[in-house]
Design a protein around this motif. Structure first.
Motif, PDB file in Angstrom:
ATOM      1  N   ARG A 125      -1.037 -10.236  -4.071  1.00 31.99           N
ATOM      2  CA  ARG A 125      -1.189 -11.322  -3.101  1.00 31.99           C
ATOM      3  C   ARG A 125      -0.798 -10.822  -1.715  1.00 31.99           C
ATOM      4  N   TYR A 126      -1.422 -11.356  -0.727  1.00 32.51           N
ATOM      5  CA  TYR A 126      -1.096 -11.091   0.673  1.00 32.51           C
ATOM      6  C   TYR A 126      -1.271  -9.628   1.074  1.00 32.51           C
ATOM      7  N   ALA A 127      -2.189  -8.931   0.453  1.00 29.60           N
ATOM      8  CA  ALA A 127      -2.380  -7.508   0.753  1.00 29.60           C
ATOM      9  C   ALA A 127      -2.783  -7.287   2.207  1.00 29.60           C
ATOM     10  N   LEU A 128      -3.756  -8.025   2.691  1.00 26.57           N
ATOM     11  CA  LEU A 128      -4.212  -7.813   4.067  1.00 26.57           C
ATOM     12  C   LEU A 128      -3.153  -8.209   5.084  1.00 26.57           C
ATOM     13  N   GLY A 155      -8.219 -12.096   7.544  1.00 23.56           N
ATOM     14  CA  GLY A 155      -6.883 -12.239   6.972  1.00 23.56           C
ATOM     15  C   GLY A 155      -5.929 -11.121   7.325  1.00 23.56           C
ATOM     16  N   CYS A 156      -6.347 -10.192   8.195  1.00 22.01           N
ATOM     17  CA  CYS A 156      -5.500  -9.048   8.559  1.00 22.01           C
ATOM     18  C   CYS A 156      -4.419  -9.441   9.548  1.00 22.01           C
ATOM     19  N   ARG A 157      -3.391  -8.623   9.600  1.00 22.79           N
ATOM     20  CA  ARG A 157      -2.399  -8.729  10.662  1.00 22.79           C
ATOM     21  C   ARG A 157      -3.106  -8.521  12.000  1.00 22.79           C
ATOM     22  N   THR A 164     -10.158  -9.013  -2.888  1.00 23.66           N
ATOM     23  CA  THR A 164      -8.790  -8.958  -3.385  1.00 23.66           C
ATOM     24  C   THR A 164      -8.439  -7.486  -3.531  1.00 23.66           C
ATOM     25  N   TRP A 165      -7.150  -7.186  -3.638  1.00 24.27           N
ATOM     26  CA  TRP A 165      -6.691  -5.799  -3.568  1.00 24.27           C
ATOM     27  C   TRP A 165      -5.704  -5.502  -4.685  1.00 24.27           C
ATOM     28  N   GLY A 166      -5.705  -4.242  -5.148  1.00 23.61           N
ATOM     29  CA  GLY A 166      -4.750  -3.753  -6.122  1.00 23.61           C
ATOM     30  C   GLY A 166      -4.178  -2.431  -5.639  1.00 23.61           C
ATOM     31  N   GLU A 167      -3.016  -2.071  -6.159  1.00 29.36           N
ATOM     32  CA  GLU A 167      -2.374  -0.842  -5.700  1.00 29.36           C
ATOM     33  C   GLU A 167      -2.921   0.380  -6.423  1.00 29.36           C
ATOM     34  N   THR A 177       2.481  10.733   1.897  1.00 27.32           N
ATOM     35  CA  THR A 177       3.252  10.429   3.109  1.00 27.32           C
ATOM     36  C   THR A 177       4.237   9.295   2.878  1.00 27.32           C
ATOM     37  N   GLY A 178       4.158   8.639   1.709  1.00 29.25           N
ATOM     38  CA  GLY A 178       5.038   7.516   1.411  1.00 29.25           C
ATOM     39  C   GLY A 178       4.369   6.164   1.544  1.00 29.25           C
ATOM     40  N   SER A 179       3.085   6.145   1.885  1.00 31.87           N
ATOM     41  CA  SER A 179       2.362   4.876   2.019  1.00 31.87           C
ATOM     42  C   SER A 179       2.021   4.299   0.661  1.00 31.87           C
ATOM     43  N   ARG A 180       2.050   2.989   0.572  1.00 28.72           N
ATOM     44  CA  ARG A 180       1.500   2.291  -0.589  1.00 28.72           C
ATOM     45  C   ARG A 180       0.040   2.023  -0.263  1.00 28.72           C
ATOM     46  N   VAL A 181      -0.853   2.440  -1.147  1.00 25.76           N
ATOM     47  CA  VAL A 181      -2.290   2.379  -0.898  1.00 25.76           C
ATOM     48  C   VAL A 181      -2.898   1.266  -1.732  1.00 25.76           C
ATOM     49  N   LEU A 182      -3.618   0.385  -1.062  1.00 22.81           N
ATOM     50  CA  LEU A 182      -4.277  -0.736  -1.715  1.00 22.81           C
ATOM     51  C   LEU A 182      -5.780  -0.522  -1.682  1.00 22.81           C
TER      52      LEU A 182
END
Length: 195
Positions: A111-114, A147-149, A85-88, A69-74
């Motif tokens: 960094r800043y994934a959430l 740490g989420c939006r 911590t998160w990676g793509e 769909t075009g999303s970047r998935v972490l």
């Protein structure tokens, strides 16, 4: 015993036993339905998700559908107890074995994934209609979700019969705003009756 009297440990034992007894063809049907279901909202720029392990609902196809769909998935990177911590996620051939046997991206942590993620797909054993999530008890997600939006769509991914009326809640638990189930799709969660 009604839902309100069961302990978290009792819920965990029951759900894990039900998942273990689930026929493989049913699990595969549910995984295919979840892969289709994740696309129903359209593209989000950033989505935090996970690679299902063992008998958890879903499959890597869910992640591939999000990327389509075009999303970047972490995906979470396992480490010491504390916030995740998160990676793509760049495809199944770019996953490695991490701590606890979990599959995780082979790249560097982001960094800043959430703070970027608009949608978080969170593994759960169950979630109730008010948003109380039952995890496995290690607390990784509960230590991370602060740490989420503020507008992030926190979504528990569970089997249809794992969306229940009531779960025990503790002060450190973060409530989910949504559930995603194989055949019920996206479902908004709200307050318990009487609250």
């Amino acid at each position: 015993m009604n839902d309100g009297e069961r302990t978290k440990q009792g819920w965990r034992a029951e759900i894990l036993a039900r998942r273990k007894a689930l026929p493989e063809d049913v699990r595969e049907q549910e995984a295919a339905a979840l892969a289709e279901g994740v696309t129903q909202l359209g593209a989000a720029t950033w989505v935090c998700a996970y690679v299902p392990v063992g008998r958890e609902p879903g499959s890597v196809a869910m992640l591939d559908a999000l990327r389509a769909t075009g999303s970047r998935v972490l995906l979470p990177l396992t480490g010491e107890p504390g916030p995740l911590t998160w990676g793509e996620y760049l495809g199944p051939n770019r996953l490695r074995r991490g701590r606890f046997g979990l599959r995780e991206p082979d790249g560097e942590p982001l960094r800043y994934a959430l703070e970027r993620a608009e949608i978080l797909l969170i593994p759960a054993l169950a979630v109730d209609r008010s948003g109380v999530r039952l995890g496995r008890g290690a607390g990784y997600y509960d230590r991370s979700l602060g740490g989420c939006r503020t507008d992030a769509r926190l979504t528990a991914v569970v089997r249809d019969d794992e969306l229940v009326d009531h779960l025990p809640e503790e002060p450190h638990d973060h409530r989910m705003g949504w559930a995603l189930t194989p055949f019920g799709g996206w479902q908004r969660l709200g307050e318990r009756a009487g609250n």
